[in-house]
Design an enzyme around this catalytic site. Structure first.
Site, PDB file in Angstrom:
ATOM      1  CB  SER A 132      -0.912   0.003   1.244  1.00 53.23           C
ATOM      2  OG  SER A 132      -0.144   0.140   2.410  1.00 53.23           O
TER       3      SER A 132
ATOM      4  N   GLY B  21       4.952   2.640  -0.719  1.00 54.64           N
ATOM      5  CA  GLY B  21       5.626   1.490  -1.349  1.00 54.64           C
ATOM      6  C   GLY B  21       5.128   1.273  -2.762  1.00 54.64           C
TER       7      GLY B  21
ATOM      8  CE1 TYR C  14       6.212   5.972  12.230  1.00 47.19           C
ATOM      9  CE2 TYR C  14       5.909   8.342  12.468  1.00 47.19           C
ATOM     10  CZ  TYR C  14       6.134   7.236  11.667  1.00 47.19           C
ATOM     11  OH  TYR C  14       6.277   7.397  10.310  1.00 47.19           O
TER      12      TYR C  14
HETATM   13  P1  NAP Z   1       1.030   2.346   4.775  1.00 45.47           P
HETATM   14  O1  NAP Z   1       0.118   2.552   3.622  1.00 45.47           O
HETATM   15  O2  NAP Z   1       0.462   1.899   6.070  1.00 45.47           O
HETATM   16  O3  NAP Z   1       2.174   1.354   4.297  1.00 45.47           O
HETATM   17  C1  NAP Z   1       3.033   0.730   5.214  1.00 45.47           C
HETATM   18  C2  NAP Z   1       3.594  -0.498   4.541  1.00 45.47           C
HETATM   19  O4  NAP Z   1       4.493  -1.149   5.453  1.00 45.47           O
HETATM   20  C3  NAP Z   1       2.502  -1.524   4.200  1.00 45.47           C
HETATM   21  O5  NAP Z   1       2.813  -2.097   2.945  1.00 45.47           O
HETATM   22  C4  NAP Z   1       2.659  -2.562   5.299  1.00 45.47           C
HETATM   23  O6  NAP Z   1       2.249  -3.871   4.954  1.00 45.47           O
HETATM   24  C5  NAP Z   1       4.175  -2.535   5.434  1.00 45.47           C
HETATM   25  N1  NAP Z   1       4.636  -3.282   6.592  1.00 45.47           N
HETATM   26  C6  NAP Z   1       4.306  -3.115   7.900  1.00 45.47           C
HETATM   27  N2  NAP Z   1       4.915  -4.069   8.633  1.00 45.47           N
HETATM   28  C7  NAP Z   1       5.639  -4.841   7.769  1.00 45.47           C
HETATM   29  C8  NAP Z   1       6.485  -5.969   7.915  1.00 45.47           C
HETATM   30  N3  NAP Z   1       6.703  -6.540   9.103  1.00 45.47           N
HETATM   31  N4  NAP Z   1       7.085  -6.484   6.815  1.00 45.47           N
HETATM   32  C9  NAP Z   1       6.868  -5.941   5.594  1.00 45.47           C
HETATM   33  N5  NAP Z   1       6.055  -4.878   5.388  1.00 45.47           N
HETATM   34  C10 NAP Z   1       5.449  -4.342   6.469  1.00 45.47           C
HETATM   35  O7  NAP Z   1       1.795   3.712   5.097  1.00 45.47           O
HETATM   36  P2  NAP Z   1       2.802   4.596   4.222  1.00 45.47           P
HETATM   37  O8  NAP Z   1       2.467   5.987   4.504  1.00 45.47           O
HETATM   38  O9  NAP Z   1       2.879   4.129   2.822  1.00 45.47           O
HETATM   39  O10 NAP Z   1       4.181   4.267   4.973  1.00 45.47           O
HETATM   40  C11 NAP Z   1       5.384   4.020   4.307  1.00 45.47           C
HETATM   41  C12 NAP Z   1       6.532   4.614   5.102  1.00 45.47           C
HETATM   42  O11 NAP Z   1       6.397   6.043   5.111  1.00 45.47           O
HETATM   43  C13 NAP Z   1       6.582   4.185   6.568  1.00 45.47           C
HETATM   44  O12 NAP Z   1       7.905   3.873   6.933  1.00 45.47           O
HETATM   45  C14 NAP Z   1       6.092   5.416   7.311  1.00 45.47           C
HETATM   46  O13 NAP Z   1       6.624   5.480   8.611  1.00 45.47           O
HETATM   47  C15 NAP Z   1       6.603   6.532   6.424  1.00 45.47           C
HETATM   48  N6  NAP Z   1       5.913   7.817   6.542  1.00 45.47           N
HETATM   49  C16 NAP Z   1       4.578   7.922   6.345  1.00 45.47           C
HETATM   50  C17 NAP Z   1       3.960   9.163   6.486  1.00 45.47           C
HETATM   51  C18 NAP Z   1       2.495   9.343   6.263  1.00 45.47           C
HETATM   52  O14 NAP Z   1       1.952  10.408   6.631  1.00 45.47           O
HETATM   53  N7  NAP Z   1       1.795   8.435   5.656  1.00 45.47           N
HETATM   54  C19 NAP Z   1       4.729  10.299   6.799  1.00 45.47           C
HETATM   55  C20 NAP Z   1       6.101  10.154   6.988  1.00 45.47           C
HETATM   56  C21 NAP Z   1       6.667   8.916   6.856  1.00 45.47           C
HETATM   57  P3  NAP Z   1       0.825  -4.501   5.419  1.00 45.47           P
HETATM   58  O15 NAP Z   1      -0.141  -4.059   4.366  1.00 45.47           O
HETATM   59  O16 NAP Z   1       1.069  -5.967   5.402  1.00 45.47           O
HETATM   60  O17 NAP Z   1       0.516  -3.957   6.764  1.00 45.47           O
END
Ligand code: NAP
Length: 295
Positions: free
Chosen positions: A16, A19, A155
């Site tokens: 999701s 990624g 976090y």
């Molecule tokens: P997201 O849609 O929740 O995506 C998170 C991804 O990490 C999902 O594919 C999830 O897989 C995967 N994941 C979690 N645990 C895992 C594991 N043990 N092994 C492999 N994959 C795993 O959120 P996102 O916003 O795209 O997050 C991506 C990155 O951006 C994260 O590191 C987050 O901290 C960072 N970030 C996000 C924001 C924001 O506002 N969204 C801001 C700053 C930084 P599942 O589907 O299996 O759970």
């Protein structure tokens, strides 16, 4: 794209959000992408995005909580493609609870995914990158890696750790072996991140103490404002992915990449003298490796 410019890129957490954006963006630019996720039953969204963009990637299973899985996947990639150029440690989970309201099992899980996941991935790729004398590890950190925020302390602790890890690795891996390290700091990205963070604690009825209620309400009201499209703060996953991909294509990438003006403004008190982290990197090399005096 062919030859020296085509990079073999492994990305974690591609079921999701960012990624998916990264997998599509890097594939569109002609790179070889191995897009991974812990649960292949969730590959429909990635497949749909790839098909809309008319590009392909390999899709592989990878749980960042499992080191041997990382090792065998990376070894297989190197056998098949002769190298691994880029690892994007993107998988991560959010966590929004006051410390005394959180249970230890959940805290461990957040730290294991967000911190140990990054370390495990790095351990797997480093031997290959070191032999090749080139490579790039991109750690998706967050504004929360530099700025502590209410109720985000667990976090933030995990992302501060990613910042420290990145900075330390950049201080000797780049000059000695040509392996670059970059941490990526975003504010709010429009993904399922918040909902997925809530899912982590679902069904366990975490305590939310009354004492925190007024502070929490203030925090949540602000978070809702910042998350609205009108705020101008939220970035799309595609926008952030393009910024990260530009960085991946640089010959000499920065140690720190901040992806929006809002995030930059929030970090400025700490980063004004060194927005990209390059000055700190050089200062650490000078003092810790070259024996120079602190300036
Ligand atoms: P997201 O849609 O929740 O995506 C998170 C991804 O990490 C999902 O594919 C999830 O897989 C995967 N994941 C979690 N645990 C895992 C594991 N043990 N092994 C492999 N994959 C795993 O959120 P996102 O916003 O795209 O997050 C991506 C990155 O951006 C994260 O590191 C987050 O901290 C960072 N970030 C996000 C924001 C924001 O506002 N969204 C801001 C700053 C930084 P599942 O589907 O299996 O759970």
């Amino acid at each position: 794209m062919t030859g020296a410019n085509e990079k073999v890129c492994l990305i974690t957490g591609c079921s999701s959000g960012l990624g998916i954006g990264l997998a599509v963006e890097l594939a569109q630019r002609g790179h070889i992408v191995i897009a991974t996720m812990r649960n292949l039953d969730k590959q429909a969204a990635l497949r749909a995005a790839l098909s809309d963009a008319e590009v392909e990637t390999e899709i592989a299973a990878l749980d960042v909580q499992h080191g041997p899985g990382f090792d065998s996947l990376v070894n297989r990639i190197v056998e098949e493609h002769t190298r691994i150029d880029v690892l994007v440690n993107n998988a991560g989970v959010g966590f929004l609870l006051a410390t005394e309201d959180a249970n230890e099992e959940h805290i461990q899980q957040v730290l294991d995914i967000n911190v140990m996941g990054v370390v495990r991935g790095t351990r797997s790729v480093i031997p290959h990158m070191r032999r090749a004398r080139r490579g790039h590890v991109v750690n998706i950190s967050s504004l929360a890696g530099l700025v502590g925020q209410p109720f985000n302390e667990i976090y933030c602790a995990s992302k501060f750790a990613v910042e420290g890890y990145t900075e330390a690795m950049a201080s000797y891996m780049a000059p000695a072996f040509g392996i670059h390290f970059t941490s990526v700091l975003s504010g709010r990205i429009d993904t399922e991140f918040g909902a997925n963070a809530a899912r982590l604690v679902q069904g366990t009825a975490p305590v939310e103490r009354e004492d925190y209620r007024p502070i929490r309400e203030k925090y949540l009201a602000g978070a809702a404002r910042r998350s609205s499209p009108e705020s101008g703060i939220v970035q799309s996953a595609a926008e952030v992915a393009a910024i990260v991909a530009n960085c991946i294509e640089l010959d000499s990438p920065p140690v720190r990449l901040i992806t929006s003006a809002w995030a930059e403004a929030m970090c400025r008190i700490k980063t004004e003298a060194d927005p990209t982290g390059r000055r700190m990197q050089q200062a650490v090399i000078d003092v810790f490796l070259e024996g120079k005096e602190v300036e």
